[in-house]
Design an enzyme around this catalytic site. Sequence first.
Site, PDB file in Angstrom:
ATOM      1  N   GLY B   7       0.821  -1.389   0.129  1.00  9.93           N
ATOM      2  CA  GLY B   7       0.220  -0.058  -0.368  1.00  9.93           C
ATOM      3  C   GLY B   7       0.368   1.146   0.068  1.00  9.93           C
ATOM      4  O   GLY B   7       2.066   1.474  -0.125  1.00  9.93           O
ATOM      5  N   GLY B   8       0.500   2.222   0.280  1.00 10.49           N
ATOM      6  CA  GLY B   8       0.701   3.176   0.286  1.00 10.49           C
ATOM      7  C   GLY B   8       2.205   3.898   1.144  1.00 10.49           C
ATOM      8  O   GLY B   8       1.174   2.747   2.145  1.00 10.49           O
ATOM      9  N   HIS B  51       9.112   2.304  14.876  1.00 13.06           N
ATOM     10  CA  HIS B  51       8.951   0.734  15.139  1.00 13.06           C
ATOM     11  C   HIS B  51       9.668  -0.244  16.103  1.00 13.06           C
ATOM     12  O   HIS B  51       8.272  -1.142  16.906  1.00 13.06           O
ATOM     13  CB  HIS B  51       9.360  -0.489  14.106  1.00 13.06           C
ATOM     14  CG  HIS B  51       9.061   0.142  12.354  1.00 13.06           C
ATOM     15  ND1 HIS B  51       9.906  -0.092  10.761  1.00 13.06           N
ATOM     16  CD2 HIS B  51       7.949   0.819  11.915  1.00 13.06           C
ATOM     17  CE1 HIS B  51       9.110   0.045  10.331  1.00 13.06           C
ATOM     18  NE2 HIS B  51       7.837   1.225  10.680  1.00 13.06           N
TER      19      HIS B  51
END
Lengths: 120, 185
Positions: B7-8, B51
């Site tokens: 996805g983007g 993250h």
Amino acid sequence: MDIIIGGVYQGKLDYAKAQFSLTDSDVFFCSECPVLDLTKRCIYGFEQYLRACAQSSILPQTEYPAETVLICEDIFCGIVPMEDLERKWRDLAGRTLTVLASKANTVTRIFCGLPQQLKP
Amino acid sequence: MTVFITGGCKNGKSTFALQCALSLSERRPRYYVATMEPPCDADELERIRIHRAARAGKGFVTLEQGRNLPVCLEQADHSGVFLLDSVTALLANEMFPTNAQPDETATERIAADLGTFLGAVEHAVVVSDYLYGDGIAYDPVTERYRRGLAYLDRFLAERCDCVVEICLGRPVAHKGRLPALEGKT
């Protein structure tokens, strides 16, 4: 008419060939020239034809034979281009494809090689 | 189960991938295959920090594997869940080695590595990036990278049980059924 849309390198032509039993001889590969060969069943690189139309200020063809398979790259999703031609091209592509999709029997988006049915 | 997610940019792929890996793992070991290679710039260090914070306390063992992907399997229990984030970085690492010419063979090598990896593990969540909708013709080197990543994406989409596009944090299933995420609607 059947429309296949999708980003660059997503497998649009592979899908069209398999789905509509086409070979290369059935395909008209658009160059940056505002003329189409509608005797060929499949029109590939429709965005290049639209770019040529934008460049020459020619209105793109709106009528197609019922059996035409039209393949166009999705070029709609970037920043609004600064350059006049790039902007005209993108606007023309979005408008033209939206009109053609409203007339098409099927509209399929290819995403990572996988078909997503947008119409019917 | 194997899940391919793309996805983007900054649309929530990693967050979804993490939830997906957690819902697949239950009592299985959890592995996070970290792909970013040093030296990293400030933006990359910030992404790594985000993250790490997102998976802190969730029981992930981090495997640093920026290239030669199958090597990370040597030190792992193959029945675990592997979260690989991202194919984009793997290809960039191998195609653009530091102080050397772009490696033209990187795409095929990584496809083979991903095939080995998916063949060896039971559960994997693999993240990529969708870079194909802007109509821009880039320079030949960038275009080769983009074509290579698209090839890997299509390879993974064919191999994985489930293919998910993330748009503004919302999942769109292109293949298979969306994995059930705990506590999510």
